[in-house]
Each structure stands twice: as structure tokens, then as C-alpha cells.
Scaffold this active site. Sequence first.
Site, PDB file in Angstrom:
ATOM      1  N   HIS A   1       5.703  29.880-143.045  1.00  9.18           N
ATOM      2  CA  HIS A   1       4.396  29.222-143.066  1.00  9.18           C
ATOM      3  C   HIS A   1       4.598  27.720-142.917  1.00  9.18           C
ATOM      4  O   HIS A   1       5.358  27.111-143.667  1.00  9.18           O
ATOM      5  CB  HIS A   1       3.673  29.520-144.376  1.00  9.18           C
ATOM      6  CG  HIS A   1       3.104  30.903-144.438  1.00  9.18           C
ATOM      7  ND1 HIS A   1       2.168  31.277-145.380  1.00  9.18           N
ATOM      8  CD2 HIS A   1       3.319  31.995-143.672  1.00  9.18           C
ATOM      9  CE1 HIS A   1       1.851  32.548-145.193  1.00  9.18           C
ATOM     10  NE2 HIS A   1       2.541  32.998-144.160  1.00  9.18           N
TER      11      HIS A   1
ATOM     12  N   TYR B   1      -5.081  27.677-151.910  1.00  6.54           N
ATOM     13  CA  TYR B   1      -5.252  27.268-153.296  1.00  6.54           C
ATOM     14  C   TYR B   1      -6.689  26.775-153.446  1.00  6.54           C
ATOM     15  O   TYR B   1      -7.149  25.953-152.644  1.00  6.54           O
ATOM     16  CB  TYR B   1      -4.308  26.132-153.661  1.00  6.54           C
ATOM     17  CG  TYR B   1      -2.836  26.493-153.667  1.00  6.54           C
ATOM     18  CD1 TYR B   1      -2.175  26.755-154.868  1.00  6.54           C
ATOM     19  CD2 TYR B   1      -2.098  26.544-152.494  1.00  6.54           C
ATOM     20  CE1 TYR B   1      -0.823  27.076-154.884  1.00  6.54           C
ATOM     21  CE2 TYR B   1      -0.754  26.870-152.493  1.00  6.54           C
ATOM     22  CZ  TYR B   1      -0.125  27.135-153.691  1.00  6.54           C
ATOM     23  OH  TYR B   1       1.220  27.449-153.707  1.00  6.54           O
TER      24      TYR B   1
ATOM     25  N   PRO C   1       3.470  28.394-162.150  1.00  9.30           N
ATOM     26  CA  PRO C   1       3.709  28.889-160.786  1.00  9.30           C
ATOM     27  C   PRO C   1       2.944  28.137-159.705  1.00  9.30           C
ATOM     28  O   PRO C   1       3.148  28.425-158.525  1.00  9.30           O
ATOM     29  CB  PRO C   1       3.245  30.345-160.869  1.00  9.30           C
ATOM     30  CG  PRO C   1       2.244  30.364-161.979  1.00  9.30           C
ATOM     31  CD  PRO C   1       2.727  29.354-162.976  1.00  9.30           C
TER      32      PRO C   1
ATOM     33  N   TYR D   1       6.630  20.276-151.828  1.00 12.19           N
ATOM     34  CA  TYR D   1       6.322  21.695-151.698  1.00 12.19           C
ATOM     35  C   TYR D   1       7.427  22.436-150.936  1.00 12.19           C
ATOM     36  O   TYR D   1       7.823  23.543-151.317  1.00 12.19           O
ATOM     37  CB  TYR D   1       4.973  21.873-151.007  1.00 12.19           C
ATOM     38  CG  TYR D   1       4.398  23.273-151.118  1.00 12.19           C
ATOM     39  CD1 TYR D   1       3.626  23.627-152.229  1.00 12.19           C
ATOM     40  CD2 TYR D   1       4.610  24.224-150.134  1.00 12.19           C
ATOM     41  CE1 TYR D   1       3.090  24.907-152.340  1.00 12.19           C
ATOM     42  CE2 TYR D   1       4.079  25.499-150.237  1.00 12.19           C
ATOM     43  CZ  TYR D   1       3.309  25.835-151.346  1.00 12.19           C
ATOM     44  OH  TYR D   1       2.797  27.104-151.464  1.00 12.19           O
TER      45      TYR D   1
ATOM     46  N   LYS E   1       7.884  26.914-157.713  1.00  9.57           N
ATOM     47  CA  LYS E   1       9.209  26.332-157.914  1.00  9.57           C
ATOM     48  C   LYS E   1      10.150  27.178-158.765  1.00  9.57           C
ATOM     49  O   LYS E   1      11.342  26.849-158.851  1.00  9.57           O
ATOM     50  CB  LYS E   1       9.080  24.950-158.583  1.00  9.57           C
ATOM     51  CG  LYS E   1       8.428  23.910-157.698  1.00  9.57           C
ATOM     52  CD  LYS E   1       9.227  23.683-156.444  1.00  9.57           C
ATOM     53  CE  LYS E   1       8.487  22.864-155.416  1.00  9.57           C
ATOM     54  NZ  LYS E   1       8.875  23.170-154.057  1.00  9.57           N
TER      55      LYS E   1
END
Length: 389
Positions: free
Chosen positions: A72, A200, A292, A384, A296
Site C-alpha cells: 500500500h 482511519y 495499535p 508510518y 508499530k
Amino acid sequence: MRMPVGIIGGGPSGLLLAQLLHRAGIESVVLERRSRAHVLGRIRAGVLEHGAVELLREAGVAGRLDREAEVHHGFSIAHRDALHRVDLAASAGHGVTLYGQTEVTRDLYDARDAAGGTVIHDAEDVTIHGADTDAPGLTWREGDEPRRLDCDFVVGCDGFHGVSRRSIPAARLTEFERVYPFGWLGVLSRTPPVAEELIYARHADGFALCSMRSRSLSRYYVQVPLDDRADDWSDDRFWSTLRARLPREVADALVTGPSIEKSIAPLRSYVAEPMRWGRLFLAGDAAHIVPPTGAKGLNLAASDVRYLSDALIGFYREGDERGLAAYSERALARVWKAERFSWWMTSLLHRFPETGPFGARMQEAELDYLFTSAAAQAVLAENYVGLPY
């Protein structure tokens, strides 16, 4: 039994360490309290940083990952009934790989089997002896039979509730913790994902996340109070709550179905310092926990294993103890950066009733800045996809 390294914990971090050491000619024994079927039945997240994927390739276990995983190059944040995409590839140079932690563990088991590695399951009452001496050891039971391993080093990859960290004297350990006032209710369903990339969602009623395990298996989450129970949530209640927290275009595209797994996970940030006591080393969740939100957990375990495997290989090949001496400091430097990022993502996207209207407006301002600033998006993307090892 005698072996150079004794590893407690047969999850991905323990198995990966064993595999990397084996490829360097260093053998180990892995002790796991549960059965293999139980370990492979655990449902875990699967967003892998670029560095974690490279480490799996180095370990020789990325064949199926390279064939089946999805890369992604971005993800979206839903806010005010709109989607705002973060372009990871443009901002950080590469994306992340979606490949379930269960599949990583399965690949590592297959590699250890092929190499004839020793992985002992159903190891009860594991006890660490002499960790602060030059001759540590492990004892455990297999059924009614006592067993013992003498080794040079013990590595604790046995998670937050394992024996390893609890074997370090309290006076030698400093613990940092924040427990968040909510949990994630997660549902796994045999339905196609609602989008090509993760979403998100920040909503006045609480956080939500649209994730996936495959093209036909989806994983969704909603923020819930800590005192809720999974049994309180029917499938219909879950899907209606999730829809309400998503932009209309996403909610309208959502395909629902019966849940095949449903659970509530509490959120916490936790770090134990140092990550070494004598010849006992901690790695992964035994030393640190992250919420979460930033994806990580497994990735931090991988970086611990990177540093520790390098240190052990340096010791056995060259008699060099500098890597072992520096392991805790080196690992913790990266751990705290990941803790900061996970805390920031959690603070940005969840509802915190105790912060009141001011806290909510601060979240709004932070999101507005993020959506309009290329520099802010670059910082998010860099963290990220994973900071360098």
C-alpha cells in the site's frame, strides 16, 4: 541440553531471531508455552514496515510474502464526512506491506522446520536461572517431565505477561506506562474490504478503522468504553456503529456479513528500561507495548531482533561484546520514537471525553494542519513506513 541461545516465546520475534542466528551458524532453542495450533490461531495485525520486510527477506522467509502480500502506497483519514489521503510513496519514498502476522509466523515455523530447528511447545513453568552470571539456564516442564537448558544467553520474546521481564529484579527496572480510557472492538468478517487502502476515521462518537487481511477477509475496529464486553455487541450493532463513523461514500460501499472473530483489546503505551539484565535480553512486547493506531507492535519487535541478532552474531564471530553492551540503549532509542508516534496517532484520532471541548478543537486544528501541510504529511509518512534501523 546445551545450546548457545535460549529463546522464550515462539511468536514471530522469537522465531525470527532463531532463524537469523541459524543462518549465521548459531543454534538456539525456542520455548513456547502454547501449542503451535494456538500460536497460529491468534489474530494479529499485519502492516509491515519497509525495514521489517527487508529483514524477513534477509532471514530467507519472504518467498510467500513477496508473492501474496499487498503493498500500500498510502492510506486515508476520514474526517467531517470526507477522505483525506496520505501519499506514503510520495512523501517517504515507499509504502507499507499488508501481510498478516499469523502468516509471518507460519512462514517462520516452516523455515525452522526445514532447518531442523528446535522449537518446544507446551513448555510449562519456564524459569530463568543465573541471568546475572556467565552461565545462565532455563528449566521447564514437558508434561510431568522436568527439562533444563544451559546456554550462553537468554532472550525473552514472551510478551507482556511472560516470565522474562518479571525475572529482572524490580530495583533494576524502570517502567513507564499510560493506559488509555477506551479499547478497540475488532471484527473479522469474510467480506471484501471497503477500500483499496486502510481508512482511519476520526468522528465525534469515536475512532474507527477499516483494514483488511486479504481481498476477501476484512478487519474493522471501533472505539468502545473499557468496560464493554464483546458479547454486548451484536453484529448488527457493530455494523451500524461503524457506518455512522465513516463518510457516507464509504458507508454506502461497506459490505457486511457475519463476524468470524470478535474481541475487545485495551490500549496502552508501556516501556521497560533497560532491555538487558546480565545475560538476559528482552525483545518485542516483553519490553514495550504500543497502542495499535500506528501499526508499530510487530515492527518494533522486528527492529529489536535486528539489533540483537547483529549483536549476538558479532559476539560469536569475532568475540566482540560491544553490540551486546549497546543493545538496550540502541533499541530503546527507536522504541521511544515509535511510542511517540503511536501516542500521537492515538491522541489525534480518538475521542477523549475528559479533555472536553478544548481537546476536541485541538484535534480539529491538528487535523486541519495535517491536511494542508506537505511537511506535516511527510513527518507522518516517514514514521508510518518506519524509521531506519
